[in-house]
Scaffold this motif. Structure first.
Motif, PDB file in Angstrom:
ATOM      1  N   LYS A  10      -2.092   3.361   6.715  1.00 29.73           N
ATOM      2  CA  LYS A  10      -2.343   2.401   5.771  1.00 29.73           C
ATOM      3  C   LYS A  10      -3.204   3.087   4.524  1.00 29.73           C
ATOM      4  CE  LYS A  10      -7.251   1.830   4.776  1.00 29.73           C
ATOM      5  NZ  LYS A  10      -7.588   2.899   5.072  1.00 29.73           N
ATOM      6  N   GLU A  16     -11.606  -1.014  -2.207  1.00 31.62           N
ATOM      7  CA  GLU A  16     -12.418  -0.178  -1.092  1.00 31.62           C
ATOM      8  C   GLU A  16     -13.634  -0.366  -1.456  1.00 31.62           C
ATOM      9  OE1 GLU A  16     -10.548   0.936  -3.441  1.00 31.62           O
ATOM     10  OE2 GLU A  16      -9.171   2.410  -2.553  1.00 31.62           O
ATOM     11  N   SER A  27      -3.568  -3.855   0.188  1.00 30.79           N
ATOM     12  CA  SER A  27      -3.357  -2.517   0.767  1.00 30.79           C
ATOM     13  C   SER A  27      -2.020  -2.353   1.088  1.00 30.79           C
ATOM     14  CB  SER A  27      -4.276  -2.452   2.232  1.00 30.79           C
ATOM     15  OG  SER A  27      -3.849  -3.474   3.137  1.00 30.79           O
ATOM     16  N   GLY A 134      -6.669   4.986   7.626  1.00 31.34           N
ATOM     17  CA  GLY A 134      -6.766   4.301   8.810  1.00 31.34           C
ATOM     18  C   GLY A 134      -6.425   4.846  10.374  1.00 31.34           C
ATOM     19  N   ALA A 137      -7.871   2.743  13.154  1.00 36.47           N
ATOM     20  CA  ALA A 137      -7.194   1.432  13.219  1.00 36.47           C
ATOM     21  C   ALA A 137      -5.897   1.624  13.869  1.00 36.47           C
ATOM     22  CB  ALA A 137      -7.100   0.603  12.067  1.00 36.47           C
ATOM     23  N   GLU A 168     -13.122  -1.670  15.821  1.00 38.36           N
ATOM     24  CA  GLU A 168     -13.243  -0.584  14.903  1.00 38.36           C
ATOM     25  C   GLU A 168     -14.843  -0.648  14.206  1.00 38.36           C
ATOM     26  OE1 GLU A 168     -10.534   0.219  10.734  1.00 38.36           O
ATOM     27  OE2 GLU A 168     -11.150  -1.713  11.082  1.00 38.36           O
ATOM     28  N   SER A 175     -16.286  -3.630  10.516  1.00 40.75           N
ATOM     29  CA  SER A 175     -15.124  -3.793  10.021  1.00 40.75           C
ATOM     30  C   SER A 175     -14.785  -4.983   9.275  1.00 40.75           C
ATOM     31  CB  SER A 175     -14.105  -3.491  11.237  1.00 40.75           C
ATOM     32  OG  SER A 175     -12.689  -3.893  10.629  1.00 40.75           O
ATOM     33  N   ASP A 179      -7.783  -2.750   7.838  1.00 39.42           N
ATOM     34  CA  ASP A 179      -6.776  -1.654   8.270  1.00 39.42           C
ATOM     35  C   ASP A 179      -5.975  -2.073   9.272  1.00 39.42           C
ATOM     36  OD1 ASP A 179      -8.464  -0.229   6.297  1.00 39.42           O
ATOM     37  OD2 ASP A 179      -9.073   1.452   7.672  1.00 39.42           O
ATOM     38  N   THR A 182      -3.099  -4.463   8.134  1.00 38.80           N
ATOM     39  CA  THR A 182      -2.321  -3.808   7.364  1.00 38.80           C
ATOM     40  C   THR A 182      -1.211  -3.135   8.297  1.00 38.80           C
ATOM     41  OG1 THR A 182      -3.542  -3.535   5.688  1.00 38.80           O
ATOM     42  CG2 THR A 182      -1.764  -2.028   5.436  1.00 38.80           C
ATOM     43  N   THR A 219     -16.684   7.293   7.270  1.00 35.47           N
ATOM     44  CA  THR A 219     -16.550   5.997   6.633  1.00 35.47           C
ATOM     45  C   THR A 219     -17.699   5.073   6.934  1.00 35.47           C
ATOM     46  OG1 THR A 219     -14.112   6.023   6.779  1.00 35.47           O
ATOM     47  CG2 THR A 219     -15.031   3.774   6.182  1.00 35.47           C
ATOM     48  N   GLY A 299      -9.689   5.878  -0.124  1.00 36.43           N
ATOM     49  CA  GLY A 299     -10.304   5.499   1.385  1.00 36.43           C
ATOM     50  C   GLY A 299     -11.825   5.452   0.861  1.00 36.43           C
TER      51      GLY A 299
END
Length: 345
Positions: A10, A16, A27, A134, A137, A168, A175, A179, A182, A219, A299
């Motif tokens: 993704k 973001e 996305s 991603g 994910a 996630e 989350s 992600d 998508t 992340t 990202g």
């Protein structure tokens, strides 16, 4: 029974960090697949059910009896509870790549009861982990999709995506769900938490992924850093929302000039929230000296060090000379209109 599940990567075009604060985002699914081979066989009489897992991109193999992997996954859940209580950093929840697989299996088991069999799981893909594509994910979706298939359960999209979002969160903290949505659905989507997502019309475009290197921070760490400086009621998130709407309108109208202008504005906001390293800023500034070229972090970025993961670059041609000068790799972006799909093999 054996299945092969293929899931795309993704790429966030706009939103973001803002999407975590309940702002809209755009996305797209990208044709950089993750594969999950899964085999299930009945155990022999008297044999303990166990799981074999191979993580090809990480060069790891593991094997666990049921009682062992479940206890390891329960320990992960305990660490996540400590994170939510503020007693542990998000990076300490999943300590190694195998942990994401174990906690995914545990959540599936709690909801549907994993059949007591000999399971073999093999995961492999593009290898560009932790760079804003991603990957977490994709692993979660490919595992859950495969498990649904092996347990002969019809896919309930909302149920599967809710479960993926929960898992996630063990990787990223909290989350937004963008992600998994998508990656599972494919195509280009307009997304906002707790609202039905919308598919946007795919158009042809010239765009490139530029790899600036793996960020030093995860992340989850970057998201928490941004939250500490820009809480959900900060006015900057309204600016992100406005720009996302501008980009959406430009995309639907196929207005290349306004689209690139929106991407520039988005990048400026990402710099303002402090997730774009100086080296990457210099690269983007040099790149945009050439007409018809824009780029942005796509990202979580990075709040320390000089790498920011993947950049989205819109340009008639790939900026190879500049990428070579900075030591960056550049590849074409191809939309994956088909999301996750799982087949018997």
């Amino acid at each position: 029974m054996k299945t092969l599940c293929k899931t795309p990567a993704k790429l966030i075009i706009s939103g973001e960090h803002a999407v975590v604060n309940n702002c809209p985002a755009i996305s797209m699914a990208v044709d950089l697949p993750m594969f999950c081979e899964m085999t299930s066989n009945a155990t022999e009489v008297g044999q303990t059910p166990f799981i074999e897992i191979e993580l090809v991109d990480c060069h790891q193999k593991h094997a666990f009896p049921s009682s062992v992997w479940q206890q390891l996954a329960i320990d992960i859940e305990s660490r996540y509870q400590l994170y939510e209580a503020g007693a542990l950093s998000i990076r300490s929840v999943l300590k190694q790549p195998i942990d994401l697989i174990l906690v995914t299996l545990l959540h599936f088991h709690h909801h549907f009861k994993l059949q007591p069999m000999h399971w073999e799981i093999k995961l492999y893909g593009h290898g560009m982990l932790g760079k804003g594509l991603g990957s977490s994910a994709a692993v979660i979706i490919s595992l859950l999709h495969s498990l649904f298939k092996h347990h002969h359960k019809s896919i309930n999209t909302l149920e599967l995506l809710s479960l993926a979002k929960t898992v996630e969160s063990r990787q990223h903290g909290h989350s937004s769900g963008i992600d998994p949505s998508t990656i599972f659905q494919g195509g280009l989507i307009y997304y906002q938490q707790n609202k039905p997502f919308q598919h946007l019309t795919p158009h042809s475009f010239n765009a490139w992924l530029i790899d600036t290197g793996s960020p030093e921070s995860t992340t989850g760490q970057v998201v928490n850093h941004v939250k500490s400086r820009f809480p959900s009621d900060h006015p900057i998130w309204n600016h992100f929302t406005q720009i996302t709407e501008e980009i959406r309108n430009a995309w639907e109208a196929q207005d290349g000039f306004c689209l690139k202008e929106g991407i520039q504005k988005n990048q400026s906001l990402l710099e303002e929230i402090g997730i774009v390293p100086d080296k990457v800023k210099r690269f983007i500034k040099e790149l945009e000296q050439t007409p018809d070229q824009v780029a942005k972090v796509c990202g979580a970025g990075n709040h320390k060090g000089q790498n920011a993961g993947m950049l989205l670059c819109m340009s008639p041609m790939p900026p190879l000379a500049l990428c070579n000068h900075y030591g960056y790799n550049c590849i074409a972006i191809n939309l994956s209109e088909k999301g996750s799909h799982c087949e018997l093999v």
